[in-house]
Design an enzyme around this catalytic site. Sequence first.
Site: not given
Length: 443
Positions: A167, A351
């Site tokens: 991320e 995720e």
Amino acid sequence: MPLSRNDFPPGFLFGTATSAYQVEGHGLGGAGQTHWDSFAATPGNVSRAENGARACDHLNRYQEDLDLVADAGFDLYRFSTSWARVLPDGTGTPNPAGLDFYDRLVDGMLARGLKPALTLYHWELPAALADLGGWANRDTAHHFADFAALMARRLGDRVWSWATINEPWCAAWLSHFEGHHAPGLRDIRATARAMHHIGLAHGLGLAGLRAGGADNAGIVLNFEPAFPAEDTLTARAAANRYDAVFNRFFLGAVTRGTYPDLVLEGLGPHLPDRWQDDLPGIAAPLDWLGVNYYTVKHLTEAPGPWPNWRTVPGPGPKTDMGWDIAPGALTDLLCRLHDKTSGTLPLYVTENGMAAPDGIANAHVQDEDRIAYIAAHLRAARAAIAKGVPLKGFVIWSLLDNFEWAFGYSKRFGLVHVDFETLARKPKASYAAVQAILKGRAS
């Protein structure tokens, strides 16, 4: 949760995930200080002034935790390495105890038939590098490449997949522009440089991994589909700007070597000199792309300078984070990513999960809301596969309740409940529901 493995293609992989700082116990095992330690030590940054010094004590309890992964029937375990545990100053002499821990952790996965899916960087920058400017300093990208090569030499014979950065939007924008994560800045110049240098670190890190003998390497990007909060030109423009910053900046950089014009309008004047020269290396070929998806955003225009957007709550149910629950958007996102990449690049949902206000009643955590959330997103993933998306796996966040960054220990994402006083683990109803899918039992 009326799903089974048979609803997915042969060879489709299921996994669960944690990250180093959130579970290991960073005050243990000779790890160096990170910018999250200093961020958490600053009053007002983290809920209840909590930190990751002990976390879930995964450093000492990893065998028990790996048993939970294997007993659930997962195929892979996605974990991250702490740069400061391995290199306490970010460079120089490694910490033998840190390297030995990751040896034991990987060997423990293999002994249980789990595929080790390693992420090199999940946000905990060594404090010594933060002192030198952190991600605003180009040198950090080169130090990261050295770390990547070190880990590849140590673990490359046993790790199934490698991700460079988790991320990057969070590590750059959320941390340097919005100030919600370490280092807690609100500085557009630092943001521009962090956005670029983290991408550069990815490209150099890929080269370091491959030089060290590692293969099956990619990056994990997070995505939030953006929608106008109202049917106006200004709201549509705000949503487009948000989409450019959040969803298109790093995707375009790592797959095509381009930055969106809408982002360059704001960040362009603050990027480092000759930044364009780095783009071919940032766009080095990927073996796969990781997709983290939790929610969507609704945007309208806000007064002030670029990017002048404002998020507003969307309709419908929310998670305990206040995030909109929108599983259908995952199908559309995966189709969009398939179109925007080579058309053959394998995708993984790396995720997906839900924070819920879990409570123990009669010695059980009956988290039906999480069960419904996971089931809906698995169906959305299956719908994308039916549309031709080369989706190869789905990873649930998270195995354990853990240190949820600026929220401390107040938000629970785990399939397994952790008592943060005793550190006792207790599988929730969602763990049993996922286990039923993976082991072929009716739920």
